[in-house]
Design a protein around this motif. Structure first.
Motif, PDB file in Angstrom:
ATOM      1  N   VAL A 110       0.839  -1.201   0.000  1.00 27.39           N
ATOM      2  CA  VAL A 110       0.000   0.000   0.000  1.00 27.39           C
ATOM      3  C   VAL A 110       0.874   1.251   0.000  1.00 27.39           C
ATOM      4  O   VAL A 110       0.639   2.195  -0.768  1.00 27.39           O
ATOM      5  N   SER A 111       1.887   1.249   0.835  1.00 28.96           N
ATOM      6  CA  SER A 111       2.783   2.410   0.931  1.00 28.96           C
ATOM      7  C   SER A 111       3.475   2.679  -0.396  1.00 28.96           C
ATOM      8  O   SER A 111       3.568   3.837  -0.844  1.00 28.96           O
ATOM      9  N   LYS A 112       3.969   1.645  -1.051  1.00 27.26           N
ATOM     10  CA  LYS A 112       4.658   1.816  -2.324  1.00 27.26           C
ATOM     11  C   LYS A 112       3.724   2.345  -3.405  1.00 27.26           C
ATOM     12  O   LYS A 112       4.123   3.164  -4.240  1.00 27.26           O
ATOM     13  N   LEU A 113       2.479   1.893  -3.393  1.00 24.38           N
ATOM     14  CA  LEU A 113       1.525   2.332  -4.410  1.00 24.38           C
ATOM     15  C   LEU A 113       1.096   3.786  -4.206  1.00 24.38           C
ATOM     16  O   LEU A 113       1.101   4.589  -5.147  1.00 24.38           O
ATOM     17  N   VAL A 114       0.750   4.146  -2.978  1.00 25.26           N
ATOM     18  CA  VAL A 114       0.239   5.506  -2.746  1.00 25.26           C
ATOM     19  C   VAL A 114       1.352   6.548  -2.806  1.00 25.26           C
ATOM     20  O   VAL A 114       1.096   7.714  -3.105  1.00 25.26           O
ATOM     21  N   ASN A 115       2.587   6.130  -2.556  1.00 31.51           N
ATOM     22  CA  ASN A 115       3.720   7.062  -2.623  1.00 31.51           C
ATOM     23  C   ASN A 115       4.376   7.076  -3.999  1.00 31.51           C
ATOM     24  O   ASN A 115       5.431   7.701  -4.178  1.00 31.51           O
ATOM     25  N   LYS A 116       3.802   6.368  -4.950  1.00 30.78           N
ATOM     26  CA  LYS A 116       4.261   6.334  -6.341  1.00 30.78           C
ATOM     27  C   LYS A 116       5.688   5.800  -6.477  1.00 30.78           C
ATOM     28  O   LYS A 116       6.432   6.188  -7.383  1.00 30.78           O
ATOM     29  N   GLU A 117       6.053   4.901  -5.566  1.00 27.39           N
ATOM     30  CA  GLU A 117       7.359   4.270  -5.690  1.00 27.39           C
ATOM     31  C   GLU A 117       7.354   3.267  -6.839  1.00 27.39           C
ATOM     32  O   GLU A 117       8.412   2.961  -7.404  1.00 27.39           O
ATOM     33  N   ILE A 118       6.193   2.753  -7.154  1.00 30.68           N
ATOM     34  CA  ILE A 118       6.024   1.803  -8.248  1.00 30.68           C
ATOM     35  C   ILE A 118       4.774   2.195  -9.032  1.00 30.68           C
ATOM     36  O   ILE A 118       3.839   2.780  -8.483  1.00 30.68           O
ATOM     37  N   PRO A 119       4.732   1.908 -10.332  1.00 26.32           N
ATOM     38  CA  PRO A 119       3.557   2.275 -11.137  1.00 26.32           C
ATOM     39  C   PRO A 119       2.343   1.402 -10.853  1.00 26.32           C
ATOM     40  O   PRO A 119       1.209   1.778 -11.173  1.00 26.32           O
ATOM     41  N   GLY A 120       2.583   0.248 -10.272  1.00 28.15           N
ATOM     42  CA  GLY A 120       1.519  -0.694  -9.953  1.00 28.15           C
ATOM     43  C   GLY A 120       2.135  -1.920  -9.344  1.00 28.15           C
ATOM     44  O   GLY A 120       3.363  -2.005  -9.179  1.00 28.15           O
ATOM     45  N   ALA A 121       1.314  -2.896  -8.987  1.00 28.95           N
ATOM     46  CA  ALA A 121       1.836  -4.100  -8.344  1.00 28.95           C
ATOM     47  C   ALA A 121       1.165  -5.341  -8.905  1.00 28.95           C
ATOM     48  O   ALA A 121      -0.024  -5.304  -9.260  1.00 28.95           O
ATOM     49  N   MET A 122       1.935  -6.412  -8.973  1.00 32.56           N
ATOM     50  CA  MET A 122       1.358  -7.716  -9.288  1.00 32.56           C
ATOM     51  C   MET A 122       1.215  -8.482  -7.978  1.00 32.56           C
ATOM     52  O   MET A 122       2.187  -8.663  -7.239  1.00 32.56           O
ATOM     53  N   ILE A 123      -0.014  -8.909  -7.686  1.00 30.36           N
ATOM     54  CA  ILE A 123      -0.309  -9.648  -6.458  1.00 30.36           C
ATOM     55  C   ILE A 123      -1.124 -10.879  -6.858  1.00 30.36           C
ATOM     56  O   ILE A 123      -2.251 -10.738  -7.351  1.00 30.36           O
ATOM     57  N   LEU A 124      -0.605 -12.054  -6.653  1.00 31.95           N
ATOM     58  CA  LEU A 124      -1.252 -13.278  -7.125  1.00 31.95           C
ATOM     59  C   LEU A 124      -2.084 -13.969  -6.054  1.00 31.95           C
ATOM     60  O   LEU A 124      -2.611 -15.053  -6.295  1.00 31.95           O
ATOM     61  N   ASP A 125      -2.216 -13.347  -4.896  1.00 36.20           N
ATOM     62  CA  ASP A 125      -3.028 -13.886  -3.802  1.00 36.20           C
ATOM     63  C   ASP A 125      -4.330 -13.085  -3.735  1.00 36.20           C
ATOM     64  O   ASP A 125      -4.313 -11.898  -3.388  1.00 36.20           O
ATOM     65  N   PRO A 126      -5.492 -13.695  -4.074  1.00 35.29           N
ATOM     66  CA  PRO A 126      -6.754 -12.941  -4.101  1.00 35.29           C
ATOM     67  C   PRO A 126      -7.099 -12.266  -2.781  1.00 35.29           C
ATOM     68  O   PRO A 126      -7.628 -11.149  -2.773  1.00 35.29           O
ATOM     69  N   ALA A 127      -6.800 -12.913  -1.650  1.00 32.97           N
ATOM     70  CA  ALA A 127      -7.110 -12.310  -0.349  1.00 32.97           C
ATOM     71  C   ALA A 127      -6.274 -11.055  -0.127  1.00 32.97           C
ATOM     72  O   ALA A 127      -6.766 -10.021   0.355  1.00 32.97           O
ATOM     73  N   LYS A 128      -4.995 -11.118  -0.504  1.00 27.37           N
ATOM     74  CA  LYS A 128      -4.124  -9.954  -0.344  1.00 27.37           C
ATOM     75  C   LYS A 128      -4.528  -8.849  -1.308  1.00 27.37           C
ATOM     76  O   LYS A 128      -4.435  -7.650  -0.980  1.00 27.37           O
ATOM     77  N   VAL A 129      -4.993  -9.219  -2.497  1.00 29.65           N
ATOM     78  CA  VAL A 129      -5.514  -8.228  -3.441  1.00 29.65           C
ATOM     79  C   VAL A 129      -6.641  -7.444  -2.797  1.00 29.65           C
ATOM     80  O   VAL A 129      -6.716  -6.213  -2.896  1.00 29.65           O
ATOM     81  N   GLY A 130      -7.541  -8.161  -2.125  1.00 28.95           N
ATOM     82  CA  GLY A 130      -8.676  -7.509  -1.481  1.00 28.95           C
ATOM     83  C   GLY A 130      -8.240  -6.471  -0.467  1.00 28.95           C
ATOM     84  O   GLY A 130      -8.730  -5.332  -0.469  1.00 28.95           O
ATOM     85  N   GLU A 131      -7.313  -6.836   0.393  1.00 34.76           N
ATOM     86  CA  GLU A 131      -6.854  -5.914   1.431  1.00 34.76           C
ATOM     87  C   GLU A 131      -6.154  -4.703   0.829  1.00 34.76           C
ATOM     88  O   GLU A 131      -6.435  -3.554   1.202  1.00 34.76           O
ATOM     89  N   VAL A 132      -5.235  -4.938  -0.100  1.00 33.09           N
ATOM     90  CA  VAL A 132      -4.465  -3.841  -0.688  1.00 33.09           C
ATOM     91  C   VAL A 132      -5.370  -2.901  -1.481  1.00 33.09           C
ATOM     92  O   VAL A 132      -5.273  -1.672  -1.367  1.00 33.09           O
ATOM     93  N   ALA A 133      -6.264  -3.458  -2.290  1.00 37.03           N
ATOM     94  CA  ALA A 133      -7.139  -2.632  -3.138  1.00 37.03           C
ATOM     95  C   ALA A 133      -8.002  -1.705  -2.294  1.00 37.03           C
ATOM     96  O   ALA A 133      -8.147  -0.506  -2.603  1.00 37.03           O
ATOM     97  N   VAL A 134      -8.570  -2.231  -1.226  1.00 35.00           N
ATOM     98  CA  VAL A 134      -9.449  -1.423  -0.376  1.00 35.00           C
ATOM     99  C   VAL A 134      -8.658  -0.326   0.334  1.00 35.00           C
ATOM    100  O   VAL A 134      -9.081   0.835   0.381  1.00 35.00           O
TER     101      VAL A 134
END
Length: 787
Positions: free
Chosen positions: A360-384
């Motif tokens: 979450v920190s990397k995404l909101v601080n624009k350290e990375i353009p996006g993320a690949m997350i292959l765990d659906p449960a973790k996708v849910g937490e990060v996306a929200v």
């Protein structure tokens, strides 16, 4: 059953491989009881001749189909560029490897079918593996009290009924084995005849049908999606249903798992009322099947417009039908992107094993353009979490340029005309821009409504002034989008066995004039409204109308004078005048499944390993027709090709000819329509019913009577034939101003003539010298030509 074990000194006979096939023997090994010296073998169901058919096991059936429905090639490209011998121009000549243009077109069809089939089976492999990991291989496949034939395609093709999630892996293993052999046939210097490329394409299509069924059965059983529920809830659909005053997570693609992970996290943390979760394409349908709080933005044609609007704070992509420039488009709006499968990685870092808060920190601080997350449960937490943080920061980005700016941009147009030239449908984009420059946005509005412009973006790429045409279109349509509030019925899953038992006889005898499935993509010549208009036409005529995927969404965007959608006007039961939304793309398997069930439940045809007899029954007796009016993807090509192998015709829209091949019958070739009456053994004259297997219509007006005609079957009773001919003739006369010139081909005896057209038809019959003909009681293509 008890079998005495052979004596130790006895040796088994050395049978050849062919022996086991010709004798139709199935071996099943049970437990050995050493004390009694016997083997106990459990009883097994009787198997047909082709369980787990290889590429060539059903080749003879394919040849029968193509003997009647000859492949018609419309080369979209006469070049072959697949190997370093090329480019090879195949116009009236052969390639360096010896291939001719006909074989090359057929090879391209096989490639497309393999790609489409791989998409669905890869999707299903993801689902099955994840669901087994979460719920266990022994998790039962329970489709509800009213569905005993849970997997009709699997039972027919593999010869067995799956009982647990683990059983689905065997089906996937078989499917993937076949796909390896099919794809290898596309290699340079392999298959050389178009007819055998076509047979292989039909096999790839069958594997696609199987892969879809595996996927939908798995998610229905494990995620408790609707199980043939004719009263599935109505779901909110449309851009106007999205509350932009809340953080918005947009899911694009086809795999339900990431969206389900988002909904689960929101429920677990009590945020179900605090965020909006919506979807585009089939992910939208399947997430709403999982949780009716999810909203459906619409079909793939909404994708670029909605992303450009900036409404989504987070975009979650999974697989299939996602714009490949989605990351670039999202970055322009400061929207975070999460990729969730190995099919679409977008060059993003794999952070699956990373702590969610760090992601979450990397995404909101624009350290990375996006993320690949292959765990659906973790996708849910990060996306929200990311959506909640970005929402207040992105308030100004959720606005498009105002209309004054659109007018100013439009005034820069040089009227070069390239936007119209490159438009797949020749839509008047230049006129819209010129008028907008004068302050008249009406043509832009016409392009926006019903996705007449489906925002492929070609015009924008060709514009010599670099005008952001799609953003301009989205802005003009912004006011209209707020009115886009519809209801679509959640995907219900398969037809129940009790429903099939009720309608089997009326369908086979013709009292219900047909089962018509509106499926496919939104690559429409004149917008999605045409699909809804066609569906309504057949609903009013007592057909059963099935739908899936983007077609289901487009049907939901049509409202009558009272503001009701077709889903609100018609029930969801599998019966005459029923509008049955079966679900997403993988739910197309239930369209085929319903016809298979008719053969089994009504006609008592055994399924296990009995493909040819089932397909022969469907071709000759089940009045079904698919309509893929906006088909564009390789998946659509695979679906249609597989459906064709079962004997079900499909009508494509005008873009369908770009698939390079149609299956067209020749009514004038009388010998190709001969059938054998299984009741008497007599080979007799038949009729062109159905006349084509794969047909491309240029307009809605051409398509409607063709669809009605393709529901005619040799087993129609006189009453049923009257009903079907009345619909065909009525539609033809409405749009062409006269009775169809081929009506005499479908009149077997005078009892077939519709009463309302009796005098007119009798005049036609007299003019052509018509004579009544004998009607086969059990028409079949089997047992002919030396079978």
């Amino acid at each position: 059953m008890i079998i005495v074990a052979p004596k130790p000194e006895s040796k088994p006979k050395n049978f050849k491989d062919d022996f086991w096939k010709t004798k139709d023997i199935k071996i099943s090994i049970g437990e050995i009881d050493e004390a009694r010296g016997v083997i106990e073998v459990p009883e097994v169901e009787t198997q047909g001749p082709t369980p787990k058919p290889s590429i060539t096991d059903l080749r003879s059936w394919d040849m029968k189909l193509m003997g009647r429905y000859e492949p018609f090639y419309a080369p979209f490209c006469d070049m072959c560029c697949l190997c370093t011998f090329g480019k090879c121009d195949l116009t009236n000549k052969k390639g360096a490897c010896g291939i001719d243009v006909e074989a090359q077109q057929a090879r391209t069809v096989l490639l497309a079918s393999c790609i489409g089939s791989a998409c669905h089976s890869g999707h299903s492999r993801h689902l099955v593996e994840h669901l087994i990991e979460e719920f266990g291989a022994d998790h039962p496949i329970d489709m509800g009290l009213n569905i005993d034939i849970q997997a009709p395609i699997m039972m027919t093709v593999l010869g067995k009924k799956p009982k647990t999630l683990g059983d689905l892996k065997e089906a996937l293993d078989y499917l993937e084995e076949q796909m390896i052999h099919l794809l290898s046939a596309c290699h340079t210097g392999q298959e050389g005849k178009s007819i055998d490329f076509e047979s292989k394409a039909l096999h790839a299509g069958l594997m696609d049908n199987l892969g879809m069924e595996i996927g939908d059965i798995a998610q229905i059983a494990a995620l408790n999606l609707p199980k043939g529920d004719e009263n599935a809830p109505l779901i909110e659909m449309g851009v106007g249903t999205i509350d932009t005053q809340k953080p918005v997570v947009l899911c694009i693609g086809h795999n339900v798992l990431p969206g389900a992970g988002i909904m689960d996290y929101m429920d677990e943390t009590g945020q179900e009322e605090d965020l909006e979760v919506c979807g585009i394409c089939c992910a939208a349908i399947d997430i709403s099947r999982y949780n009716d709080q999810a909203k459906v933005v619409g079909p793939i044609s909404k994708q670029l417009k909605f992303v450009r609007s900036g409404v989504a704070d987070v975009i979650v992509v999974d697989e299939q039908c996602v714009r490949t420039d989605i990351l670039e488009e999202a970055q322009a709006k400061n929207t975070a992107v999460i990729a969730t499968t190995d099919k679409i990685c977008l060059g993003l870092p794999d952070l699956t094993s990373e702590d969610p808060d760090k992601i979450v920190s990397k995404l909101v601080n624009k350290e990375i353009p996006g993320a690949m997350i292959l765990d659906p449960a973790k996708v849910g937490e990060v996306a929200v979490k990311v959506a909640n943080i970005l929402f207040p920061e992105r308030a100004t980005l959720k606005k498009l340029p105002d209309l004054d700016e659109v007018q100013k941009l439009a005034s820069e147009c040089t009227e070069c005309g390239w936007c119209v030239r490159v438009c797949p449908n020749g839509q008047p984009m230049m006129d819209a821009v010129v008028k907008a420059g004068e302050g008249d946005f009406s043509t832009f509005e016409e392009l926006y409504l019903n996705d007449v412009c489906y925002t492929c973006g070609r015009c924008e790429q060709e514009c010599e002034r670099d005008l952001p045409l799609m953003s301009m279109l989205a802005k003009v349509g912004e006011k209209l989008s707020k009115e886009e509030k519809f209801n679509i019925r959640a995907g219900r899953g398969p037809a129940q066995d009790v429903e099939i038992r009720r309608v089997g006889a009326p369908i086979v005898l013709g009292d219900i004039p047909g089962v018509i499935a509106f499926v496919g993509c939104s690559n429409y010549p004149n917008g999605g409204k045409e699909v809804a208009e066609m569906a309504k036409e057949f609903l009013e005529r007592n057909y059963i109308v099935l739908t899936t995927g983007c077609g289901a969404m487009n049907i939901g965007e049509y409202r009558d004078e009272e503001g009701k959608t077709l889903y609100e006007q018609y029930g969801g039961e599998f019966d005459a005048r029923g509008l049955v939304n079966m679900g997403s793309c993988v739910s197309n398997s239930h369209v085929v499944g319903a016809t298979i069930k008719i053969a089994n439940i009504f006609a008592k045809k055994p399924l296990e390993g009995n493909f040819e007899e089932i397909a022969d029954y469907i071709l000759n007796r089940v009045g079904a027709c698919g309509v893929a009016w906006g088909a564009y993807s390789q998946k659509a090509a695979a679906i249609a090709t597989g459906v064709n192998r079962w004997g079900i015709p499909v009508v494509l829209g005008p873009h369908g000819s770009k698939y390079r091949r149609l299956y067209l019958g020749r009514a004038d070739k009388v010998d190709s329509w001969k059938v054998k009456d299984l009741r008497t053994g007599e080979v007799m004259e038949g009729e062109p019913a159905p006349e084509h297997l794969l047909y491309a219509a240029e307009t809605k007006e051409e398509a409607l009577p063709v669809i009605a005609k393709l529901c005619i079957r040799p087993t129609d009773t006189p009453k049923g034939r009257q009903i079907k001919l009345n619909n065909y003739m009525d539609l033809y006369k409405r749009y062409f101003g006269e009775l169809p010139p081929d009506v005499h081909l479908f009149v077997r005896t005078e009892k077939d003539i519709p009463i309302t057209y009796k005098k007119d038809v009798q005049a036609i019959l007299e003019e052509v010298g018509w004579k009544p003909r004998k009607v086969a009681q059990e028409p079949s293509l089997m047992g002919m030509d030396g079978d």
